[in-house]
Design an enzyme around this catalytic site. Structure first.
Site, PDB file in Angstrom:
ATOM      1  N   ASP A   1       4.973  12.288   6.052  1.00  0.00           N
ATOM      2  CA  ASP A   1       4.903  10.858   5.771  1.00  0.00           C
ATOM      3  C   ASP A   1       5.722  10.115   6.830  1.00  0.00           C
ATOM      4  OD1 ASP A   1       4.480   8.388   4.409  1.00  0.00           O
ATOM      5  OD2 ASP A   1       4.379   9.459   2.512  1.00  0.00           O
TER       6      ASP A   1
ATOM      7  N   ARG B   1      -7.235   5.947   2.722  1.00  0.00           N
ATOM      8  CA  ARG B   1      -7.092   5.329   1.402  1.00  0.00           C
ATOM      9  C   ARG B   1      -8.064   4.184   1.166  1.00  0.00           C
ATOM     10  NH1 ARG B   1      -1.280   2.944  -0.574  1.00  0.00           N
ATOM     11  NH2 ARG B   1      -2.106   1.008   0.280  1.00  0.00           N
TER      12      ARG B   1
ATOM     13  N   HIS C   1       1.076  15.721  -4.100  1.00  0.00           N
ATOM     14  CA  HIS C   1       1.816  14.738  -3.292  1.00  0.00           C
ATOM     15  C   HIS C   1       2.483  13.753  -4.239  1.00  0.00           C
ATOM     16  CE1 HIS C   1       2.826  12.029  -0.017  1.00  0.00           C
ATOM     17  NE2 HIS C   1       2.209  11.030  -0.628  1.00  0.00           N
TER      18      HIS C   1
ATOM     19  N   GLU D   1      -6.395  -0.769   3.644  1.00  0.00           N
ATOM     20  CA  GLU D   1      -7.270  -1.733   2.955  1.00  0.00           C
ATOM     21  C   GLU D   1      -7.610  -2.958   3.824  1.00  0.00           C
ATOM     22  OE1 GLU D   1      -5.330   0.997   0.559  1.00  0.00           O
ATOM     23  OE2 GLU D   1      -4.304  -0.607   1.627  1.00  0.00           O
TER      24      GLU D   1
ATOM     25  N   GLU E   1      -3.380  -3.208   3.430  1.00  0.00           N
ATOM     26  CA  GLU E   1      -2.617  -3.472   2.209  1.00  0.00           C
ATOM     27  C   GLU E   1      -2.299  -4.960   2.037  1.00  0.00           C
ATOM     28  OE1 GLU E   1       1.674  -2.082   0.756  1.00  0.00           O
ATOM     29  OE2 GLU E   1       0.066  -0.682   0.296  1.00  0.00           O
TER      30      GLU E   1
ATOM     31  N   ASP F   1      -2.106   5.415  -5.191  1.00  0.00           N
ATOM     32  CA  ASP F   1      -0.776   5.676  -5.752  1.00  0.00           C
ATOM     33  C   ASP F   1      -0.817   5.754  -7.273  1.00  0.00           C
ATOM     34  OD1 ASP F   1       0.218   5.681  -3.191  1.00  0.00           O
ATOM     35  OD2 ASP F   1       0.856   3.597  -3.249  1.00  0.00           O
TER      36      ASP F   1
ATOM     37  N   ASP G   1      -2.930   5.551   6.227  1.00  0.00           N
ATOM     38  CA  ASP G   1      -2.458   4.909   5.000  1.00  0.00           C
ATOM     39  C   ASP G   1      -2.477   3.390   5.162  1.00  0.00           C
ATOM     40  OD1 ASP G   1      -1.543   4.823   2.427  1.00  0.00           O
ATOM     41  OD2 ASP G   1       0.490   5.510   2.865  1.00  0.00           O
TER      42      ASP G   1
END
Length: 798
Positions: A291, A459, A535, A407, A409, A476, A404
């Site tokens: 990560d 994601r 995870h 979107e 985010e 998540d 990650d």
């Protein structure tokens, strides 16, 4: 199409509730046919109706004063002339392929769709405007169940709900979530058709929330284009939809192994120690996932460095090489955000690779990780810059990519993308940002590493993201029973929408919850879902090596089973890449009445899985599909009849799993890493039952890493077939070898289940052989010696 056939179609349509779908204001003014496209001139615009194949038809409406937007982000299939026939019946036009028939009623104007004479769906008012939104409406039948709209946890039958089309993370969600990271403008019906709204802009997909029999698509602008896909079976619908939007290439074989992952490993020393712990505890491992600490010591203020933190990972390249020697790949996270506090901020600004504001300056705004800019996927300059980051990291030894926050985010509407001549606001491309990010990596590999299969974990995505090799995960999710309960539905629905590798953070991600029972049940379910990747936040260790001893034992057994099943699972993946059928399949695919079932599902064609999703469960309801079929308990051999629902008692060591009578299940020896995987010696399980006269199966194999191995002829397929009659069971093996593949020497330990008495004789290729029969488990074992011979026949005289 004969006049009699057309008349029959009209009678079917008039008898349907869809006949009442109409728009009295729109008038047909004329029609023309241009090769494969039927063009309708109406009082307020024009329609273009174009078959892609017999079972896929596209309809576009272009309002007066607007230009046709030809580009699709989803569709890759080239339309072909399928010999569609146009008939003018006076009151209506009939445009018919061998599958879908489009009926255009002239007064009042109405477009309806039939499949092989049966009404499917009809426009209800068709295109319209509602305030700032543009809409397309369809009429639904009573009792019609609906699926789709992306990743949600809203109940298997999603009719009655209205879904926002705006990719967005939902941190810590549990049993229900109306909005998640993948919002796909696709509706599938229990009548075995799909409507794909071919426009990524933000909006809504209303699955009859007003209870007035209306499917309604609402969007802020863009294309007024949709495709109707229909089939005789769900296999057909899946094949045609994925032909339209693209098929998932086969991932590297190591992607089907076990992952070590958490938020997150903070140093090279910790990463090495974790891998060594798995090896010491004999828990197979194929990848370690790093990560955001690989590029910075803190969660905030470092995102966008996109380079190893040499204080904590001083010898990252040697670490990755050493891990590779142990059979473990290294996967690293990257995000598309470049913080103003990151080491690359000035570089990103100077090279003009960031999305901009209205004035053309780098767009900056605050979010959880700091003050940020966003990489612009919509200029060649930005894509080249980002791909060069990946190339440099790959040269150092990185084997896989985790994207990650894609979107994205946080993505304010005022942010602009693209060059000056083709700038677009954020809301126009928000839902395809992750899609185009995956495209960047996939196309980079095709150009610079054409023989390698990329691993792309992401994601957020869009219709057709599967064709880039994207492996989606469900975000998540909370570390709780509610989080586990929602996962089967999410994966089943996404598989129906083409993204067949949707999976979850095994054990749950969010929350400092230590619940060993939950953890074990989640991992036991994980054996039968596409990617096995525990995870979580590191308040509680997500790796089995750091759990209590009993938990570790149960987790190890789940991982061992995952590795033993690799031949079956890899064959499923091959089938998905060639047919579009998902790995996880709803019971609906076999029983039309099972419109709302997600508690039980199919893993490929031959396994039935019923995850345990409640604490302390002493009973589990299992629906066995298809009346007349027979299912065997995978763990005990107990027999169950299809077409009924039973209550079973779950065991601690496994979840309820069943195998279809007549199935062949190839299984391999468990290895510490898929690096050591081999199909040279296979345990081949066959589930015999007197009710099954014939059975078939196969095992696909290749080197696990070559891109397009099947197309390049670098593969083997071993096909299995059974025949039973008159007390004699015959099992045949035949091997197909690709044009660039040498035949392998391969032996089988044939294990025939449900053999009620000791056989009178067993032969292999006409010669009697020694065999063993276990009267307690009714299990017959027959060795089939290793050979390069392309075929063999085993005959069991019962």
């Amino acid at each position: 199409m004969t006049p009699t056939t057309i008349a029959r179609l009209m009678l079917c349509l008039l008898a349907s509730p869809l006949a009442y779908a109409q728009n009295a204001d729109r008038q047909l003014q004329g029609h023309t046919r241009n090769q494969n496209t039927l063009e309708l001139a109406t009082s307020d615009g024009r329609y273009l109706i174009k078959p892609y194949s017999a079972n896929v038809v596209e309809t576009t409406f272009i309002p007066n004063g607007e230009r046709f937007e030809a580009a699709s982000h989803a569709v890759v299939l080239a339309p072909v002339d399928v010999g569609a026939r146009l008939t003018d019946e006076g009151a209506r036009l009939v445009y018919a392929t061998a599958g879908i028939t489009v009926v255009v009623d002239k007064r009042p104007f109405r477009i309806s769709y039939l499949y092989k004479g049966k009404p499917l769906v009809a426009e209800k008012h068709g295109y319209g405007r509602d305030g700032k939104m543009e809409t397309i409406e369809f009429a639904l039948d009573d009792g019609e169940a609906l699926y789709g709209a992306g990743a949600r946890a809203a109940g298997m039958d999603r009719r009655g709900k209205r879904f926002q089309l705006y990719n967005k993370a939902h941190y810590g969600y549990g049993e229900k979530s109306q909005l998640l990271n993948f919002t796909i403008p696709l509706a599938l019906s229990s009548k075995k058709y799909a409507i794909h709204f071919d426009n990524p802009q933000v909006g809504w997909l209303d699955f009859d929330s007003r209870k007035d029999g209306t499917l309604r698509y609402e969007v802020i602008g863009g294309r007024k284009t949709y495709q109707v896909v229909a089939g005789d079976s769900w296999d057909g619908v899946m094949a045609d939809y994925t032909a339209l939007t693209g098929r998932q290439p086969l991932p590297p074989r190591w992607a089907f192994g076990n992952f070590a992952s958490r938020f997150g490993y903070k140093s090279e020393a910790q990463t090495r120690a974790v891998v060594d712990r798995f090896i010491a505890d004999k828990i197979p491992l194929d990848a370690v996932v790093l990560d955001l600490f690989w590029f910075g010591k803190t969660v905030k203020d470092t995102m966008g460095n996109l380079a190893w933190d040499r204080d904590t990972f001083p010898n990252a390249e040697k670490m990755m090489a050493d891990l590779k020697q142990k059979g473990v790949k290294t996967v690293i996270v990257t995000e598309p955000f470049v913080l103003t506090t990151s080491q690359r901020w000035q570089e990103a600004v100077q090279q003009r690779v960031l999305a901009t504001d209205e004035a053309g300056k780098p767009a900056t705004y605050d979010f959880y990780f700091g003050n940020t800019g966003l990489v612009d996927m919509y200029t060649q300059r930005s894509r080249d810059w980002f791909w060069n980051v990946y190339k440099n990291l790959k040269a150092g030894g990185v084997a896989g990519w985790w994207g990650d926050l894609g979107e994205p985010e946080v993505h304010p509407s005022w942010v602009q993308h693209g060059e000056d001549g083709a700038r677009q606001g954020a809301d126009r491309i928000h839902n395809i940002y992750g899609h185009d990010w995956a495209r960047l990596i996939a196309e980079g590999y095709r150009k610079d590493y054409p023989n390698e299969r990329p691993f792309i974990l992401m994601r957020a995505g869009y219709s057709g993201s599967q064709r880039f090799g994207m492996i989606p995960w469900s975000g998540d999710v909370s570390r709780g029973w509610g989080g586990l309960q929602s996962q089967v539905e999410i994966s089943l629905q996404m598989g129906m929408q083409g993204l067949a590798y949707m999976h979850s953070d095994l054990g749950g991600f969010a929350g400092a919850v230590l619940d060993d029972e939950l953890y074990v049940r989640w991992l036991q379910y994980g054996v039968f879902q596409p990617v096995f990747r525990p995870h979580a936040q590191d308040d509680v260790a997500p790796e089995p090596v750091f759990r209590s001893e009993r938990t570790k034992v149960l987790a190890r057994e789940a991982v061992w089973l995952r590795y033993a099943m690799l031949p079956y699972n890899y064959t499923l993946a091959f089938d998905n890449s060639s047919t579009g059928m998902p790995l996880m399949r709803p019971v609906l695919f076999e029983e039309d009445e099972a419109t709302a079932i997600s508690s039980t599902y199919l893993w490929g064609h031959d396994f039935l899985v019923a995850p345990v999703v409640e604490p302390g469960a002493t009973r589990k309801e299992v629906h066995f599909p298809v009346k007349g079929s027979v299912w065997f308990d995978f763990h005990t051999g107990e027999k169950h009849m299809g077409g009924i629902t039973e209550v079973v008692k779950p065991a601690e060591a496994n979840i309820p799993v069943y195998v279809r009578a007549g199935a062949f299940v190839p299984m391999a020896k468990v290895v510490q890493s898929t690096r050591d995987y081999s199909t040279r010696s296979i345990d081949l399980h066959y589930y015999h039952d007197a009710s099954v006269a014939k059975g078939e199966g196969k095992m696909y194999d290749d080197d696990g890493e070559t891109a397009d191995a099947y197309a390049k002829g670098r593969y083997e397929i071993v096909r299995f077939a059974s025949q039973y009659a008159g007390g004699k069971l015959e099992i045949r093996f035949s091997t197909e070898t690709g044009k660039a593949q040498a035949a392998s020497e391969r032996g089988f330990a044939l294990k025939v289940h449900n053999v009620q008495a000791r056989p009178r004789a067993v032969t292999v290729d006409g010669k009697a052989v020694r065999f063993s029969w276990n009267d307690q488990h009714n299990l017959l074992e027959v060795p089939v010696a290793a050979r390069k011979q392309p075929s063999s026949t085993v005959v069991v005289t019962l």
